[in-house]
Design a protein around this motif. Structure first.
Motif, PDB file in Angstrom:
ATOM      1  N   ILE A 159       3.870 -57.320  37.704  1.00  0.00           N
ATOM      2  CA  ILE A 159       3.931 -57.462  36.245  1.00  0.00           C
ATOM      3  C   ILE A 159       3.179 -58.714  35.783  1.00  0.00           C
ATOM      4  O   ILE A 159       3.486 -59.297  34.750  1.00  0.00           O
ATOM      5  N   GLN A 160       2.204 -59.128  36.614  1.00  0.00           N
ATOM      6  CA  GLN A 160       1.251 -60.183  36.235  1.00  0.00           C
ATOM      7  C   GLN A 160       1.869 -61.577  36.119  1.00  0.00           C
ATOM      8  O   GLN A 160       1.448 -62.394  35.308  1.00  0.00           O
ATOM      9  N   ILE A 161       2.890 -61.857  36.944  1.00  0.00           N
ATOM     10  CA  ILE A 161       3.443 -63.209  37.029  1.00  0.00           C
ATOM     11  C   ILE A 161       3.110 -63.771  38.404  1.00  0.00           C
ATOM     12  O   ILE A 161       3.598 -63.259  39.414  1.00  0.00           O
TER      13      ILE A 161
ATOM     14  N   ASN B  33      -4.989 -67.504  39.562  1.00  0.00           N
ATOM     15  CA  ASN B  33      -5.776 -66.937  38.463  1.00  0.00           C
ATOM     16  C   ASN B  33      -5.809 -65.415  38.512  1.00  0.00           C
ATOM     17  O   ASN B  33      -5.976 -64.755  37.489  1.00  0.00           O
ATOM     18  N   LYS B  34      -5.634 -64.847  39.714  1.00  0.00           N
ATOM     19  CA  LYS B  34      -5.615 -63.390  39.867  1.00  0.00           C
ATOM     20  C   LYS B  34      -4.201 -62.822  39.757  1.00  0.00           C
ATOM     21  O   LYS B  34      -3.980 -61.640  40.003  1.00  0.00           O
ATOM     22  N   LYS B  35      -3.228 -63.681  39.396  1.00  0.00           N
ATOM     23  CA  LYS B  35      -1.814 -63.282  39.313  1.00  0.00           C
ATOM     24  C   LYS B  35      -1.334 -62.749  40.661  1.00  0.00           C
ATOM     25  O   LYS B  35      -0.615 -61.748  40.749  1.00  0.00           O
ATOM     26  N   ASP B  36      -1.723 -63.432  41.720  1.00  0.00           N
ATOM     27  CA  ASP B  36      -1.455 -62.972  43.079  1.00  0.00           C
ATOM     28  C   ASP B  36      -0.254 -63.696  43.677  1.00  0.00           C
ATOM     29  O   ASP B  36       0.378 -64.539  43.036  1.00  0.00           O
ATOM     30  N   ILE B  37       0.025 -63.372  44.934  1.00  0.00           N
ATOM     31  CA  ILE B  37       1.141 -63.964  45.670  1.00  0.00           C
ATOM     32  C   ILE B  37       0.612 -65.007  46.651  1.00  0.00           C
ATOM     33  O   ILE B  37      -0.378 -64.766  47.343  1.00  0.00           O
ATOM     34  N   VAL B  38       1.277 -66.150  46.723  1.00  0.00           N
ATOM     35  CA  VAL B  38       0.913 -67.190  47.694  1.00  0.00           C
ATOM     36  C   VAL B  38       2.168 -67.616  48.447  1.00  0.00           C
ATOM     37  O   VAL B  38       3.156 -68.025  47.831  1.00  0.00           O
ATOM     38  N   ILE B  39       2.147 -67.494  49.770  1.00  0.00           N
ATOM     39  CA  ILE B  39       3.226 -67.999  50.627  1.00  0.00           C
ATOM     40  C   ILE B  39       2.556 -68.743  51.778  1.00  0.00           C
ATOM     41  O   ILE B  39       1.934 -68.119  52.636  1.00  0.00           O
ATOM     42  N   ILE B  40       2.643 -70.061  51.789  1.00  0.00           N
ATOM     43  CA  ILE B  40       1.957 -70.831  52.831  1.00  0.00           C
ATOM     44  C   ILE B  40       2.846 -71.946  53.378  1.00  0.00           C
ATOM     45  O   ILE B  40       3.873 -72.291  52.798  1.00  0.00           O
ATOM     46  N   ASN B  41       2.384 -72.511  54.479  1.00  0.00           N
ATOM     47  CA  ASN B  41       3.039 -73.664  55.088  1.00  0.00           C
ATOM     48  C   ASN B  41       2.808 -74.902  54.227  1.00  0.00           C
ATOM     49  O   ASN B  41       1.727 -75.105  53.683  1.00  0.00           O
ATOM     50  N   LYS B  42       3.834 -75.731  54.090  1.00  0.00           N
ATOM     51  CA  LYS B  42       3.721 -76.937  53.263  1.00  0.00           C
ATOM     52  C   LYS B  42       2.754 -77.937  53.893  1.00  0.00           C
ATOM     53  O   LYS B  42       2.934 -78.336  55.050  1.00  0.00           O
ATOM     54  N   PRO B  43       1.708 -78.381  53.149  1.00  0.00           N
ATOM     55  CA  PRO B  43       0.785 -79.383  53.687  1.00  0.00           C
ATOM     56  C   PRO B  43       1.490 -80.710  53.950  1.00  0.00           C
ATOM     57  O   PRO B  43       2.481 -81.043  53.286  1.00  0.00           O
ATOM     58  N   GLU B  44       0.972 -81.472  54.902  1.00  0.00           N
ATOM     59  CA  GLU B  44       1.583 -82.742  55.284  1.00  0.00           C
ATOM     60  C   GLU B  44       1.560 -83.765  54.142  1.00  0.00           C
ATOM     61  O   GLU B  44       2.384 -84.668  54.093  1.00  0.00           O
ATOM     62  N   ASN B  45       0.581 -83.629  53.222  1.00  0.00           N
ATOM     63  CA  ASN B  45       0.441 -84.638  52.170  1.00  0.00           C
ATOM     64  C   ASN B  45       1.254 -84.332  50.917  1.00  0.00           C
ATOM     65  O   ASN B  45       1.080 -84.962  49.879  1.00  0.00           O
TER      66      ASN B  45
END
Length: 226
Positions: free
Chosen positions: A51-53, A89-101
């Protein structure tokens, strides 16, 4: 609360600050605390994307959630923030490892809490959680606080106290914070385990689910969208 908010900001500022909301004001961060809701996170992210969130989740690898995803073909554990912005910007999904910084002092304080046997201190948990959200520039945050014998939060009284801390700090720090409180009695749904939970998440998205999963998704989803 004012002192906690100041310290939380300082913890966030020990690393590189990101401003994900610069690219989309509708990004949602859903953060379960102490529960067994990994499959629910995956389902909610897919629904929000549909639904574009845009839904961004940056997780510390030691939590275990990412272990469910690393076996999926094509999944990438690491992304730079330029790539994340592109996904947003593409209203996509992001699941990643937390960066050290990202709020590096928070991890040091987390380890110190464990060594000093104060890992269940409610005020420290609240500051730890909020410092990471501030460092990432999160604005709309839904905390799902699960209490029970095997979680950080042992009883309903402490769960309510943590919710109050998070909501009041959210106001102080100009963040939109909502909290849901639930009791952990048993794993939700039919399965528990990395591969089985991914399989069940796919079934849920095909509208095959148990009543407890349906109730949970509707409750959290309603909180996220409203």
């Amino acid at each position: 609360i004012e002192e906690m908010s100041i310290l939380t900001n300082r913890i966030a500022e020990t690393g590189k600050l990101q401003d994900l909301y610069k690219y989309s004001d509708s990004i949602i961060e859903y953060h379960p605390i102490g529960g067994l809701e990994d499959k629910i996170i995956i389902v909610l992210m897919a629904i929000c994307s549909a639904i574009q969130i845009p839904f961004v989740k940056i997780v510390d690898r030691e939590i275990g959630f990412l272990d469910k995803l690393v076996g999926v073909d094509g999944y990438k554990l690491e992304f730079d923030f330029d790539k994340i912005r592109e996904k947003v910007n593409k209203k996509d999904i992001v699941i990643i490892n937390k960066p050290e910084n990202i709020a590096p002092l928070e991890k040091n304080l987390y380890n110190l809490r464990k060594n000093l046997a104060c890992n269940d201190d409610i005020s420290l948990i609240a500051m730890s959680l909020m410092s990471q959200k501030i460092a990432l520039g999160m604005k709309n945050i839904v905390f799902d606080i699960t209490y029970g014998e095997n979680t950080y939060v042992k009883n309903i009284k402490d769960a309510k106290r943590l919710a109050q801390y998070l909501i009041k700090m959210g106001r102080e720090l100009k963040k939109g914070v909502k909290c849901i409180i639930s009791e952990e009695i048993a794993p939700i749904g039919k399965f528990f385990g990395n591969t089985l939970e991914l399989k069940e998440a796919r079934e849920i998205l095909q509208n095959v689910m148990t009543d407890d999963v349906k109730e949970y998704i509707l409750t959290i989803g309603n909180c996220i969208l409203n």
